[in-house]
Design an enzyme around this catalytic site. Structure first.
Site, PDB file in Angstrom:
ATOM      1  CG  ASN A  31      -1.908   1.102   1.267  1.00 41.80           C
ATOM      2  OD1 ASN A  31      -1.592   2.239   0.951  1.00 41.80           O
ATOM      3  ND2 ASN A  31      -3.122   0.792   1.679  1.00 41.80           N
TER       4      ASN A  31
ATOM      5  N   GLY B  38       0.076   4.324   0.074  1.00 44.26           N
ATOM      6  CA  GLY B  38      -0.360   5.306   1.059  1.00 44.26           C
ATOM      7  C   GLY B  38       0.239   5.038   2.424  1.00 44.26           C
TER       8      GLY B  38
ATOM      9  CG  ASP C 293      -3.793  -6.616   9.634  1.00 45.62           C
ATOM     10  OD1 ASP C 293      -3.861  -6.467   8.400  1.00 45.62           O
ATOM     11  OD2 ASP C 293      -4.710  -7.134  10.291  1.00 45.62           O
TER      12      ASP C 293
ATOM     13  CE1 TYR D 150     -14.641   0.958   5.061  1.00 42.17           C
ATOM     14  CE2 TYR D 150     -12.519   0.116   5.826  1.00 42.17           C
ATOM     15  CZ  TYR D 150     -13.760  -0.101   5.260  1.00 42.17           C
ATOM     16  OH  TYR D 150     -14.151  -1.373   4.903  1.00 42.17           O
TER      17      TYR D 150
ATOM     18  NE  ARG E 296      -1.364   3.634   8.819  1.00 45.93           N
ATOM     19  CZ  ARG E 296      -2.518   3.161   8.362  1.00 45.93           C
ATOM     20  NH1 ARG E 296      -2.836   1.895   8.561  1.00 45.93           N
ATOM     21  NH2 ARG E 296      -3.357   3.942   7.706  1.00 45.93           N
TER      22      ARG E 296
END
Length: 206
Positions: A12, A14, A72, A153, A180
């Site tokens: 990912n 991002g 995750d 989201y 994160r």
């Protein structure tokens, strides 16, 4: 603890850009994006964020021979029995927009809009140990998406203390308060307190 080179075990972009912005120079010299290092598919078969993060970090550490960091994460919504959770990225096939539409559909008519983002980080040192920790960011769901930044989201999530979504916040603000970021602070604290010892109570043998 300083890593001259650290592999971020994600496909990912991002997430990679967020971690590159959040990780201080005192922690890592060069952060590698996994797809630019090699091709590896890791099945996320765990039923918790921690297990899935550990699976990814260990697999990439073994394959690359480099210290590897994986996360995750997921969105948990009170009105949806704290789902979709670990299935957040897989709850609907398609794009982020498709998953946001699914979420808005599931929230139709619901008054309780409490939600939280949760992230687990796993740092795996090849042949030595894996360290796992978690962080979260509480908030609520908006009725309509807003903002052009972020991913997933983010356009629907309003973190506590703010009236705009993750996607509408400046990147520096989001990277200071996100799930994160919270998990990364825990990781850095553990490494600072316990060094690189494999007998850490928070580390598990590879």
């Amino acid at each position: 603890m300083f890593f001259e080179t650290l592999l971020l075990a994600t496909g990912n972009r991002g997430k990679y850009e967020e971690f590159r912005a959040m990780l201080p120079d005192s922690f890592v010299g060069r952060l590698l994006f996994a797809p630019e290092v090699g091709a590896l598919v890791v099945d996320e078969t765990g039923d918790t964020y921690a297990v899935n993060a550990m699976l990814k970090a260990r697999a990439w550490a073994r394959a690359s021979g480099l210290p590897s960091l994986a996360d995750d994460s997921g969105l948990e919504v009170a009105a949806l029995e704290w789902g979709p959770g670990v299935r957040s990225a897989r709850i609907v096939e398609g794009t982020d927009e498709d998953r946001n539409r699914w979420l808005l559909g599931g929230m139709a008519g619901r008054k309780d809009r409490r939600a939280r983002f949760v992230a687990a980080l796993a740092l795996s040192i090849p042949g030595a140990w894996t360290l796992v920790c978690e962080g979260d960011c509480p908030g609520r769901l908006a009725e309509h998406p807003s903002g052009e930044g972020g991913f997933g989201y983010d356009p629907l999530f309003l973190p506590d203390g703010f009236d705009v979504s993750f996607a509408a916040l400046p990147a520096a603000v989001k990277n200071a308060i996100s799930h994160r970021a919270a998990a990364l602070r825990v990781l850095q604290e553990l490494l600072s307190c316990e060094g690189s010892s494999g007998d850490s109570p928070h580390a598990v043998d590879v």
